[in-house]
Design a protein around this motif. Structure first.
Motif, PDB file in Angstrom:
ATOM      1  N   VAL A  25       0.717  -1.381   0.214  1.00  0.00           N
ATOM      2  CA  VAL A  25       0.260   0.294   0.667  1.00  0.00           C
ATOM      3  C   VAL A  25       1.070   1.194   0.067  1.00  0.00           C
ATOM      4  O   VAL A  25       0.317   2.573  -0.888  1.00  0.00           O
ATOM      5  CB  VAL A  25      -0.770   0.168   0.944  1.00  0.00           C
ATOM      6  N   GLY A  26       2.382   1.295   0.078  1.00  0.00           N
ATOM      7  CA  GLY A  26       2.782   2.278   0.785  1.00  0.00           C
ATOM      8  C   GLY A  26       2.618   3.350   1.573  1.00  0.00           C
ATOM      9  O   GLY A  26       2.197   3.188   2.392  1.00  0.00           O
ATOM     10  N   ASP A  27       3.293   4.240   1.518  1.00  0.00           N
ATOM     11  CA  ASP A  27       3.475   5.261   2.667  1.00  0.00           C
ATOM     12  C   ASP A  27       1.821   6.091   3.245  1.00  0.00           C
ATOM     13  O   ASP A  27       1.472   5.828   4.025  1.00  0.00           O
ATOM     14  CB  ASP A  27       4.561   6.455   2.197  1.00  0.00           C
ATOM     15  N   ARG A  28       1.387   5.831   2.070  1.00  0.00           N
ATOM     16  CA  ARG A  28      -0.156   7.017   2.212  1.00  0.00           C
ATOM     17  C   ARG A  28      -1.087   5.935   2.255  1.00  0.00           C
ATOM     18  O   ARG A  28      -2.674   6.182   3.097  1.00  0.00           O
ATOM     19  CB  ARG A  28      -0.052   7.032   0.496  1.00  0.00           C
ATOM     20  N   GLY A  29      -0.896   4.279   2.039  1.00  0.00           N
ATOM     21  CA  GLY A  29      -1.560   3.027   2.635  1.00  0.00           C
ATOM     22  C   GLY A  29      -1.447   2.887   4.588  1.00  0.00           C
ATOM     23  O   GLY A  29      -1.988   1.950   3.868  1.00  0.00           O
ATOM     24  N   LEU A  30      -0.693   3.808   4.817  1.00  0.00           N
ATOM     25  CA  LEU A  30      -0.261   2.824   6.237  1.00  0.00           C
ATOM     26  C   LEU A  30       0.590   3.742   7.116  1.00  0.00           C
ATOM     27  O   LEU A  30       0.797   4.903   7.162  1.00  0.00           O
ATOM     28  CB  LEU A  30       0.600   1.056   6.094  1.00  0.00           C
ATOM     29  N   ILE A  31      -0.546   3.345   8.419  1.00  0.00           N
ATOM     30  CA  ILE A  31      -0.368   4.737   9.576  1.00  0.00           C
ATOM     31  C   ILE A  31      -0.278   4.464  10.395  1.00  0.00           C
ATOM     32  O   ILE A  31      -1.015   2.722  10.842  1.00  0.00           O
ATOM     33  CB  ILE A  31      -1.972   5.142   9.986  1.00  0.00           C
ATOM     34  N   ASP A  59      -6.097   1.416  -1.911  1.00  0.00           N
ATOM     35  CA  ASP A  59      -6.736   2.219  -3.508  1.00  0.00           C
ATOM     36  C   ASP A  59      -7.165   1.250  -4.125  1.00  0.00           C
ATOM     37  O   ASP A  59      -7.875   1.942  -4.944  1.00  0.00           O
ATOM     38  CB  ASP A  59      -5.836   2.958  -3.727  1.00  0.00           C
ATOM     39  N   SER A  60      -7.502   0.020  -4.076  1.00  0.00           N
ATOM     40  CA  SER A  60      -7.674  -1.283  -5.146  1.00  0.00           C
ATOM     41  C   SER A  60      -7.867  -2.248  -4.646  1.00  0.00           C
ATOM     42  O   SER A  60      -7.287  -2.701  -3.073  1.00  0.00           O
ATOM     43  CB  SER A  60      -6.844  -1.373  -6.214  1.00  0.00           C
ATOM     44  N   THR A  61      -9.029  -2.908  -5.225  1.00  0.00           N
ATOM     45  CA  THR A  61      -9.850  -3.919  -4.407  1.00  0.00           C
ATOM     46  C   THR A  61      -8.784  -5.489  -4.091  1.00  0.00           C
ATOM     47  O   THR A  61      -8.508  -5.541  -3.072  1.00  0.00           O
ATOM     48  CB  THR A  61     -10.752  -4.789  -5.187  1.00  0.00           C
ATOM     49  N   GLU A  62      -8.197  -5.337  -5.307  1.00  0.00           N
ATOM     50  CA  GLU A  62      -7.004  -6.018  -5.351  1.00  0.00           C
ATOM     51  C   GLU A  62      -5.848  -5.908  -4.016  1.00  0.00           C
ATOM     52  O   GLU A  62      -5.216  -6.763  -3.633  1.00  0.00           O
ATOM     53  CB  GLU A  62      -5.724  -6.083  -7.422  1.00  0.00           C
ATOM     54  N   LEU A 107     -11.370   3.698  -1.477  1.00  0.00           N
ATOM     55  CA  LEU A 107     -12.039   2.801  -2.724  1.00  0.00           C
ATOM     56  C   LEU A 107     -13.465   4.287  -2.801  1.00  0.00           C
ATOM     57  O   LEU A 107     -14.283   3.137  -2.417  1.00  0.00           O
ATOM     58  CB  LEU A 107     -11.913   1.698  -1.997  1.00  0.00           C
ATOM     59  N   ASN A 108     -13.176   4.890  -3.392  1.00  0.00           N
ATOM     60  CA  ASN A 108     -13.656   5.824  -3.539  1.00  0.00           C
ATOM     61  C   ASN A 108     -14.448   6.555  -5.025  1.00  0.00           C
ATOM     62  O   ASN A 108     -14.669   7.569  -5.475  1.00  0.00           O
ATOM     63  CB  ASN A 108     -13.344   6.957  -2.480  1.00  0.00           C
TER      64      ASN A 108
END
Length: 483
Positions: A25-31, A59-62, A107-108
């Motif tokens: 998920v990268g930096d934007r996807g992990l807090i 940011d995606s279903t996959e 997912l928007n």
């Protein structure tokens, strides 16, 4: 990662779980920063607060499926979370800090609009109000409407089988979903995004996930059913002497207006007083005070004055029959919005009034008056001074029965009565053939009451379903059912 190690009790957590998730998920996807995570840890109402080592935002279903596969392989519990507007603690992690939160915020996207099929395919993180607006832009209506529509997400609406103020005509989420895409607890993706009105090829799998509160899988996308956009509405606030008169008026209205009735809300006078005390611009449009009110709205494709004439005719007949004491019919959209301000201000006013005992219950419409009479009398005997407070969707039998502590009472003493009040109210509901949760779900709030009100056979069927989909109990554990 010292905080993560301490929270989960697993020395390898950062390496075995967080590192591969970060790679996906990268930096934007992990807090992992506690301060940044805090809004995901607590509910907007009723004080549900938890702890988690991480919030993941695919940011995606996959990507979401890949994250779930890592959690499945490492037996890491997951709490799916949408807009975090729920009322039963279903979307908050527990306090032990062992669960990661998977948010659908990113997912928007609206994937497809099929005007001829009257469907819209959307991702789970789409805000409900945005879906409503997108439908309106093409001359269609997505009729799900509730107080949190500016921030709640459609995935959460589906997971909780949300209701709202237009269920009387359009139904709840079960009636508005044609197909689903779901990530299962083992990380597989089920693609059931079929925009069909008829599909009799085996079990209707989408219904398994609607209302499951994230315990069987994570909804990532949905095909939603759209309706024609009404060209005319007619709105009125009327006074009645008792809920039984409101039920009679509803029956009368159905006989005349049929499915043009989109809203039929019952409101106790005390609710209006509390709303006006705490919320700005809540009107009191009738000259005199009455014990009960009904907010009724009709909608139709036919423009002009026909709908207004129909509503006025219903109310005049109701007045002649003694069902209606007084009323006002909105002459403009601004006046209709003002009447809706009364209903919309009630939850906020109640929140500020003191300790309240919230019950989201349903009974057959024919038994609503009996329920209110019995429940109020029983609570007054057990808890002298408790203030009745009831409002909600009479058109579908869903009443928010939320009595408030006695004026000037000690909040701590009243909070201690919660279990007693719940048992009194819910026992009466079930005796009348009702449900202890009409639209808010079970979550953590009602989980310990399930064995009292569900039969052993029904609980066993639910537990069998949970084990079949989630044998390792990693998907939102401790919600709906105890492990």
């Amino acid at each position: 990662m010292s905080n993560d190690t301490l929270t989960t009790g697993r020395p390898d957590f950062a390496t075995a779980v967080l590192a591969p998730i970060h790679a996906i998920v990268g930096d934007r996807g992990l807090i992992t920063d506690p301060g940044t995570m805090q809004p995901f840890m607590e509910s907007w109402r009723d004080g549900w607060v938890g702890r988690s080592p991480a919030v993941v935002l695919p940011d995606s279903t996959e990507a979401l499926a890949a994250v779930v596969r890592i959690c499945a392989e490492t037996r890491t519990p997951i709490v799916p979370q949408g807009g975090n507007t729920g009322l039963t603690g279903a979307s908050q992690p527990h306090a032990d800090g062992t669960e990661i939160v998977i948010s659908t915020n990113r997912l928007n996207r609206i994937r497809e609009i099929d005007i001829d099929n009257d469907t819209m395919t959307v991702e789970a993180g789409c805000i409900l109000a945005n879906i409503q607006n997108a439908a309106r832009d093409i001359g269609r209506l997505f009729p799900m409407s509730l107080a949190a529509e500016g921030s709640c997400q459609i995935g959460g609406n589906i997971a909780t089988n949300a209701g709202g103020v237009q269920v009387v005509r359009y139904g709840n989420m079960r009636n508005l979903v044609a197909g689903l895409e779901v990530v299962l607890p083992d990380g597989r993706i089920w693609d059931g995004l079929r925009g069909l009105r008829k599909d009799n090829a085996g079990y209707d799998m989408k219904q398994i996930f609607i209302g499951s509160e994230g315990t069987l899988g994570i909804v990532t996308a949905a095909v939603l059913k759209l309706s024609p956009l009404p060209r005319a509405t007619a709105t009125a606030l009327v006074a009645v002497s008792a809920p039984s008169d409101a039920v009679d008026l509803l029956t009368r209205a159905k006989g005349v207006a049929g499915d043009r009735i989109i809203t039929f809300e019952l409101i106790q006078r005390d609710c209006i007083d509390v709303a006006r005390r705490h919320v700005p611009d809540v009107p009191d449009p009738l000259r005199d005070r009455y014990p009960w009110y009904v907010l009724v709205e009709l909608a139709d494709q036919d423009g002009g004055n026909r709908l207004m004439e129909m509503l006025e005719g219903i109310l005049e007949a109701g007045m002649e029959a003694g069902e209606v004491l007084d009323g006002v019919v909105a002459a403009s959209k601004a006046q209709a919005d003002s009447l809706w301000r009364i209903r919309e201000g009630i939850p906020e006013g109640q929140k500020r009034e003191g300790v309240s005992f919230k019950h989201d219950v349903s009974v057959p419409i024919s038994r609503v008056a009996r329920f209110l009479d019995r429940a109020n009398a029983a609570l007054e005997r057990e808890c002298p001074g408790i203030r009745p407070f009831a409002f909600g969707h009479l058109g579908d039998g869903n009443i928010h029965f939320n009595p408030i502590q006695a004026e000037g009472g000690d909040p701590a003493e009243w909070k201690a009565k919660l279990a007693t009040v719940n048992a009194i109210v819910h026992d009466i509901v079930v005796e009348l053939g009702g449900s202890i949760s009409a639209e808010h779900g079970i979550g953590r709030l009602r989980i310990d009451e399930m064995p009292r009100y569900k039969s052993p056979v029904e609980l066993d069927m639910m537990a069998t379903l949970k084990r079949a989909f989630d044998p390792h109990n990693i998907m939102n554990p401790g919600k709906i059912l105890r492990a």
